[in-house]
Design an enzyme around this catalytic site. Sequence first.
Site, PDB file in Angstrom:
ATOM      1  CD  GLN A 100      -6.658  -4.368   4.327  1.00 38.89           C
ATOM      2  OE1 GLN A 100      -7.888  -4.838   4.976  1.00 38.89           O
ATOM      3  NE2 GLN A 100      -6.916  -3.122   3.874  1.00 38.89           N
ATOM      4  CG  ASP A 122       0.286  -2.284   6.374  1.00 36.21           C
ATOM      5  OD1 ASP A 122      -0.657  -2.142   7.034  1.00 36.21           O
ATOM      6  OD2 ASP A 122       0.170  -1.443   5.347  1.00 36.21           O
ATOM      7  CG  HIS A 128      -1.789   0.714   1.570  1.00 35.91           C
ATOM      8  ND1 HIS A 128      -1.715   2.303   1.883  1.00 35.91           N
ATOM      9  CD2 HIS A 128      -3.211   0.699   1.432  1.00 35.91           C
ATOM     10  CE1 HIS A 128      -2.900   2.853   1.674  1.00 35.91           C
ATOM     11  NE2 HIS A 128      -3.751   1.928   1.708  1.00 35.91           N
ATOM     12  CE  LYS A 170      -7.322  -0.171   6.555  1.00 37.71           C
ATOM     13  NZ  LYS A 170      -8.003   0.527   5.285  1.00 37.71           N
ATOM     14  CB  CYS A 194      -3.606   3.118  -1.431  1.00 33.87           C
ATOM     15  SG  CYS A 194      -4.925   4.550  -1.139  1.00 33.87           S
TER      16      CYS A 194
END
Lengths: 143, 406
Positions: free
Chosen positions: B199, B196, B119, B222, B360
């Site tokens: 997700q 990261d 991303h 999220k 993104c």
Amino acid sequence: MSLDDLYRRVIMDHYQKPRNRGRLEDGDVSVDLNNPTCGDKVSLQMRIKDGKIEEARFMGEGCSISLASASMMTEAVKGQTVEDALRYVQLFSDMMQGEDIDTDEFPLEDIEALQGVAKFPARIKCATLAWKALEKGVKEPRN
Amino acid sequence: MNRFKQDFPILDQQVNGKSLVYLDSSATSQKPFQVIEAVEEYYKQYNSNVHRGVHTLGTKATDGYEGAREKVRRFINAASTKEIIFTRGTTTALNLVAISYARTNLKEGDEIVLSPSEHHSNLIPWQQAAKATGATLKYFELEPDGTLDIEKAKAVITPNTKLVAIAHVSNVLGTVFPVKELAQLVHQQGGVIVIDGAQSVPHMKVDVREIDCDFLAFSGHKMVGPTGIGVLYGKEALLEKMEPIEFGGEMIDHVDLYESTWKELPWKFEGGTPIIAGAIGLGAAIDYLESIGMDTIEEHDRQLAAYAVEELQKVEGLEIYGPLKNRTGLVTFNIDNVHPHDVATVLDAEGIAVRAGHHCAQPLMRWLNVTATARASFYLYNDEEDIQQLVKGLQKVKEYFGNVFG
């Protein structure tokens, strides 16, 4: 909200058979614009002489609305003065804001079909990309 | 009907005359009553600044804010709340590492290794850090299905590799990357790994000590929490040596006219009035997710993704990107030659919300050789019926664009 308001037959016609698509070899103005939020791209080339847009061609990647709008825009401004082109840019922007404008002022009747885009806020940027490129192109100093 | 749907008031509505089918949770998840009410309760009953007032409301707000930090610590199994820094979101958390850690510790000749599927928020901070320090950016090579071959990755990580930054789960491909194995490889060469988790943390049990990552970033919004709150986890020994990047109130120990000193961890990284309501909302989100169980949620999302892949593969002219197996709860695709914007608009008219665009991840779009894609993403409140609606919606796309093209 009806999809037919957005995808009018004439828009699909420009999408499937874009007018003035390709690179203009003897252009003197070239503008590349992106819509960074969605990845649409338009590259516009024009040949402008004595304050008049003699030729306009575009290349681009994008959805039906953005490509149809570019096709119509190039078709409309060919042979028009820079001054008039800027007036159409403003008129188109007003139309996208949902303002009550006289679409007969556009030199190309087909453009009226894009009026329905104003009802789809998420798609307005698709329709205005080519017109922003036009505005940038005619305002830029030329050599 | 899915038993969790009723906890999410927003899902009970008509959009464009159709029942809402929300398939955009990878962009942001919806919020259950429990989270909305926790935020509302804070504002209605004990809104106050934290860590300063001696009054009762101030104490209650501080307890709520610091209590949320403890919930986060437990949720990702960090060793101490000193390792939990509240940020505005994943982007801010990654930037904190890129600015405070990378710019101080990297120099010319050092290497930063990334995946081409990152991303933008786990890509550009490292580009900038590389430019500022003279370090070099290197990329792992992905397999054609968007997975990472750990043997090939081994060859990319060298003694010069000072930092590896990678998403745990790709927001486009749905790939689960082998972060634990990568952490081992990086550590063998003396570097650090930044994960990261935007997700992954919402969808599966993520244990920072089991993975042995040095940094982990994720966002509250999220994972059924509010927007504007995120977390940076960092190993205490690393955070201890890092300088704050924001200065002002809340983060100071002693202030003089010419010199100042900082509070201890984690507060030295939290300049200004913190995101109190957001943290309390995130705490409530964690309570909610834990009441269901992360294993249950992971299983639910994986099953739904598998079902979606199976059903979407039956749609003629539809291409799915990323691995077909072992993926998390999202499916990215294109259908015929219809631009994803047009796909999303037709689906929206059916009340179905999907994402369309480059997500993104522009370099990844180029890797896939597409300009844009559509993405349907799932969470605990989605069910097979939602997928069936999506498939029906896609048939409409085909009919509509088939007609206008025909």
